[in-house]
Write a protein that holds these residues in place. Structure first.
Motif, PDB file in Angstrom:
ATOM      1  N   THR A 151      22.067  39.624 -11.290  1.00 38.97           N
ATOM      2  CA  THR A 151      21.063  38.559 -11.264  1.00 38.97           C
ATOM      3  C   THR A 151      21.273  37.693 -10.024  1.00 38.97           C
ATOM      4  OG1 THR A 151      20.926  38.483 -13.679  1.00 38.97           O
ATOM      5  CG2 THR A 151      20.238  36.491 -12.491  1.00 38.97           C
ATOM      6  N   GLU A 152      20.201  37.327  -9.356  1.00 40.26           N
ATOM      7  CA  GLU A 152      20.296  36.403  -8.227  1.00 40.26           C
ATOM      8  C   GLU A 152      20.309  34.988  -8.798  1.00 40.26           C
ATOM      9  OE1 GLU A 152      18.324  35.727  -3.794  1.00 40.26           O
ATOM     10  OE2 GLU A 152      17.235  36.872  -5.293  1.00 40.26           O
ATOM     11  N   VAL A 153      21.507  34.437  -8.994  1.00 35.46           N
ATOM     12  CA  VAL A 153      21.635  33.195  -9.762  1.00 35.46           C
ATOM     13  C   VAL A 153      21.128  31.966  -9.002  1.00 35.46           C
ATOM     14  CG1 VAL A 153      23.495  34.028 -11.233  1.00 35.46           C
ATOM     15  CG2 VAL A 153      24.076  32.914  -9.088  1.00 35.46           C
ATOM     16  N   ILE A 154      21.189  31.994  -7.659  1.00 35.05           N
ATOM     17  CA  ILE A 154      20.600  30.927  -6.838  1.00 35.05           C
ATOM     18  C   ILE A 154      19.722  31.620  -5.797  1.00 35.05           C
ATOM     19  CG2 ILE A 154      20.993  28.867  -5.449  1.00 35.05           C
ATOM     20  CD1 ILE A 154      23.806  28.723  -6.531  1.00 35.05           C
ATOM     21  N   PRO A 155      18.439  31.794  -6.104  1.00 38.45           N
ATOM     22  CA  PRO A 155      17.561  32.508  -5.160  1.00 38.45           C
ATOM     23  C   PRO A 155      17.566  31.862  -3.778  1.00 38.45           C
ATOM     24  CG  PRO A 155      16.482  32.237  -7.292  1.00 38.45           C
ATOM     25  CD  PRO A 155      17.751  31.428  -7.349  1.00 38.45           C
ATOM     26  N   LYS A 156      17.602  32.717  -2.756  1.00 39.10           N
ATOM     27  CA  LYS A 156      17.517  32.304  -1.344  1.00 39.10           C
ATOM     28  C   LYS A 156      18.652  31.381  -0.917  1.00 39.10           C
ATOM     29  CE  LYS A 156      12.497  32.806  -1.193  1.00 39.10           C
ATOM     30  NZ  LYS A 156      11.200  32.161  -0.871  1.00 39.10           N
ATOM     31  N   PHE A 157      19.797  31.490  -1.557  1.00 43.17           N
ATOM     32  CA  PHE A 157      20.914  30.580  -1.306  1.00 43.17           C
ATOM     33  C   PHE A 157      21.331  30.587   0.167  1.00 43.17           C
ATOM     34  CE2 PHE A 157      25.621  29.589  -2.135  1.00 43.17           C
ATOM     35  CZ  PHE A 157      25.395  28.234  -2.206  1.00 43.17           C
ATOM     36  N   HIS A 158      21.482  31.776   0.749  1.00 49.45           N
ATOM     37  CA  HIS A 158      21.881  31.887   2.156  1.00 49.45           C
ATOM     38  C   HIS A 158      20.734  32.410   3.033  1.00 49.45           C
ATOM     39  CE1 HIS A 158      25.903  30.877   1.086  1.00 49.45           C
ATOM     40  NE2 HIS A 158      26.187  32.024   0.515  1.00 49.45           N
ATOM     41  N   ASP A 159      19.510  32.274   2.561  1.00 49.88           N
ATOM     42  CA  ASP A 159      18.347  32.774   3.300  1.00 49.88           C
ATOM     43  C   ASP A 159      18.026  31.817   4.453  1.00 49.88           C
ATOM     44  OD1 ASP A 159      15.400  32.992   3.938  1.00 49.88           O
ATOM     45  OD2 ASP A 159      15.592  34.680   2.549  1.00 49.88           O
ATOM     46  N   MET A 160      18.236  32.276   5.688  1.00 51.12           N
ATOM     47  CA  MET A 160      18.078  31.401   6.843  1.00 51.12           C
ATOM     48  C   MET A 160      16.629  30.971   7.041  1.00 51.12           C
ATOM     49  SD  MET A 160      19.887  29.803   9.083  1.00 51.12           S
ATOM     50  CE  MET A 160      21.460  30.662   9.312  1.00 51.12           C
ATOM     51  N   SER A 161      15.690  31.872   6.828  1.00 54.84           N
ATOM     52  CA  SER A 161      14.281  31.505   6.987  1.00 54.84           C
ATOM     53  C   SER A 161      13.884  30.427   5.992  1.00 54.84           C
ATOM     54  CB  SER A 161      13.392  32.739   6.795  1.00 54.84           C
ATOM     55  OG  SER A 161      13.643  33.686   7.801  1.00 54.84           O
ATOM     56  N   PHE A 162      14.394  30.533   4.782  1.00 52.17           N
ATOM     57  CA  PHE A 162      14.123  29.523   3.753  1.00 52.17           C
ATOM     58  C   PHE A 162      14.697  28.173   4.152  1.00 52.17           C
ATOM     59  CE2 PHE A 162      15.759  27.543  -0.277  1.00 52.17           C
ATOM     60  CZ  PHE A 162      14.532  27.098  -0.748  1.00 52.17           C
ATOM     61  N   ARG A 163      15.924  28.172   4.672  1.00 50.86           N
ATOM     62  CA  ARG A 163      16.551  26.910   5.081  1.00 50.86           C
ATOM     63  C   ARG A 163      15.812  26.292   6.277  1.00 50.86           C
ATOM     64  NH1 ARG A 163      18.834  25.411   0.529  1.00 50.86           N
ATOM     65  NH2 ARG A 163      20.339  26.933  -0.240  1.00 50.86           N
ATOM     66  N   PHE A 164      15.311  27.139   7.184  1.00 50.00           N
ATOM     67  CA  PHE A 164      14.529  26.613   8.298  1.00 50.00           C
ATOM     68  C   PHE A 164      13.196  26.044   7.819  1.00 50.00           C
ATOM     69  CE2 PHE A 164      17.323  28.329  11.539  1.00 50.00           C
ATOM     70  CZ  PHE A 164      17.069  27.498  12.624  1.00 50.00           C
ATOM     71  N   SER A 165      12.579  26.689   6.842  1.00 51.48           N
ATOM     72  CA  SER A 165      11.305  26.163   6.332  1.00 51.48           C
ATOM     73  C   SER A 165      11.518  24.812   5.654  1.00 51.48           C
ATOM     74  CB  SER A 165      10.654  27.166   5.368  1.00 51.48           C
ATOM     75  OG  SER A 165      11.389  27.271   4.162  1.00 51.48           O
ATOM     76  N   GLN A 166      12.646  24.651   4.938  1.00 50.13           N
ATOM     77  CA  GLN A 166      12.971  23.351   4.346  1.00 50.13           C
ATOM     78  C   GLN A 166      13.154  22.294   5.436  1.00 50.13           C
ATOM     79  OE1 GLN A 166      16.487  24.502   2.006  1.00 50.13           O
ATOM     80  NE2 GLN A 166      15.358  23.961   0.151  1.00 50.13           N
ATOM     81  N   PHE A 167      13.846  22.682   6.501  1.00 47.37           N
ATOM     82  CA  PHE A 167      14.085  21.772   7.626  1.00 47.37           C
ATOM     83  C   PHE A 167      12.763  21.356   8.281  1.00 47.37           C
ATOM     84  CE2 PHE A 167      14.664  21.613  12.315  1.00 47.37           C
ATOM     85  CZ  PHE A 167      15.400  20.430  12.398  1.00 47.37           C
ATOM     86  N   GLU A 168      11.886  22.328   8.498  1.00 48.16           N
ATOM     87  CA  GLU A 168      10.612  22.031   9.158  1.00 48.16           C
ATOM     88  C   GLU A 168       9.732  21.130   8.292  1.00 48.16           C
ATOM     89  OE1 GLU A 168       9.581  26.050   9.956  1.00 48.16           O
ATOM     90  OE2 GLU A 168      10.962  26.174  11.679  1.00 48.16           O
ATOM     91  N   GLU A 169       9.782  21.317   6.968  1.00 43.83           N
ATOM     92  CA  GLU A 169       9.048  20.425   6.061  1.00 43.83           C
ATOM     93  C   GLU A 169       9.625  19.010   6.125  1.00 43.83           C
ATOM     94  OE1 GLU A 169       6.261  20.779   4.096  1.00 43.83           O
ATOM     95  OE2 GLU A 169       6.077  22.600   5.304  1.00 43.83           O
ATOM     96  N   ALA A 170      10.949  18.924   6.192  1.00 43.23           N
ATOM     97  CA  ALA A 170      11.596  17.609   6.271  1.00 43.23           C
ATOM     98  C   ALA A 170      11.200  16.890   7.558  1.00 43.23           C
ATOM     99  CB  ALA A 170      13.108  17.768   6.199  1.00 43.23           C
TER     100      ALA A 170
END
Length: 354
Positions: A151-170
């Protein structure tokens, strides 16, 4: 609390009596208690945080199934040594891997490994080397476990694109004041963007294998004996599919910083290359035969990438007015981000000359 723990303990399949309890301070998410009983072994009782983890049955299934896999792999060891080399989970009297209270809390129980030591930080190369051996051995022994069943217990935990999208929204919603304050580091993020996606691109293209990964390889999640020799990997709540670079890089990030993660005096923040080499040596001694040449080639980039992803997350939270990480003062997340960016700079300078 004692009456509650007594009751929870009684739901598990054991043949001893509850005597006393104490809270174990390791970990920041779950509540963990050492249960002392009238005879050994003692036990560790853990309440899983269902606010952080959304699929706790899946999480517990991950760690129990991986532990059972390791137990089979180590079945040739004498019983006493086996019991100190892998986490052993205790079933409930109904045969389940966890007990759920009416209020919704999930509990699981493990056998306590006596005469063991954990380290909050690395202070010598021996501990770095032994930590590398432990996490390398964990990856080696699980290299034939079907990662796709986890099971992926924390989805996208180390997903770089996801972290960049969070940064860009911020960035879109951040105050002018905070953006001005963080301008140097916002520019640094932009400059590193392509390099920091290399591992993710290799993963998504299938050039790097998806494996069982621990995903929280700080040194305090390695258990040692009293002679500084590695015993086993603990705190396996974040086991899920990943790439070897997540585990290698995150361990390096936490082991090789010469200062605390929120040290404000950046002159004290440097990358300890001796610890890096010691950890890498122990790590590769155990897992190199299970890795591909491309996986080995990109281990140094893994260190830089995992330091960066934490820098990015701290900076994002600062721009978001501190909604995720707990802070002790207004610029705490910004100081954490600056700390990690300094660590990247120190690492990059040293790795070029090795």
């Amino acid at each position: 609390m004692e009456n509650q723990l007594k009751f929870i303990f009684s739901q598990f399949n054991q043949d001893t009596q509850f005597e006393s309890y104490s809270e174990l301070a390791s970990g920041h998410i779950n509540d963990t208690y050492l249960i002392k009983t009238t005879k050994k072994p003692f036990f560790v009782l853990q309440r899983i945080n269902h606010g952080v983890f959304k699929d706790i049955p899946g999480l517990i299934s991950n760690k129990v199934n991986v532990s059972n896999h390791l137990i089979k792999k180590l079945s040739h060891l004498p019983k006493e040594e086996l019991n100190r080399s892998v986490l052993r989970f205790v079933k409930t009297k109904e045969g389940n891997s966890y007990y759920q209270e009416k209020e919704g809390n999930y509990w699981n129980m493990m056998v306590f490994i006596d005469n063991s030591v954990t380290y909050e930080e690395v202070k010598d190369e021996e501990v770095a080397y032994e930590g590398g051996k432990l996490f390398g051995d964990f990856l080696n022994m699980t290299s034939d476990f079907p990662a796709e069943t986890l099971t992926e217990v924390i989805p996208k935990f180390h997903d770089m694109s996801f972290r960049f999208s969070q940064f860009e929204e911020a960035l879109k919603t951040a105050s002018k004041e905070r953006k001005t304050q963080a301008k140097e580091y916002i520019n640094c993020v932009a400059a590193l963007k392509d390099e920091m996606h290399i591992l993710q691109n290799l993963k998504e293209s299938g050039k790097i294998k998806i494996r069982v990964t621990h995903n929280d390889t700080k040194i305090s999640n390695a258990l040692f004996d009293t002679n500084k020799k590695g015993l086993c990997v603990i705190d396996t709540d974040t086991i899920m599919p990943g790439i070897v670079h997540y585990d290698f890089g995150d361990a390096i990030r936490t082991i090789c910083n010469t200062a605390a993660e929120d040290e404000r005096n950046l002159d004290l923040v440097n990358f300890n290359m001796n610890y890096y080499k010691a950890y890498e040596k122990g790590f590769l001694e155990e897992v190199e035969s299970a890795l591909t040449p491309i996986e080995i080639k990109y281990l140094p980039l893994a260190a830089k990438t995992m330091i960066f992803i934490m820098a990015l997350r701290f900076l994002t939270d600062f721009l978001n007015n501190d909604i995720y990480y707990k802070i002790a003062y207004p610029e705490h997340n910004f100081d954490r981000a600056k700390n990690q960016f300094k660590l990247i700079e120190s690492f990059a300078k040293q790795i070029e000359t090795t």
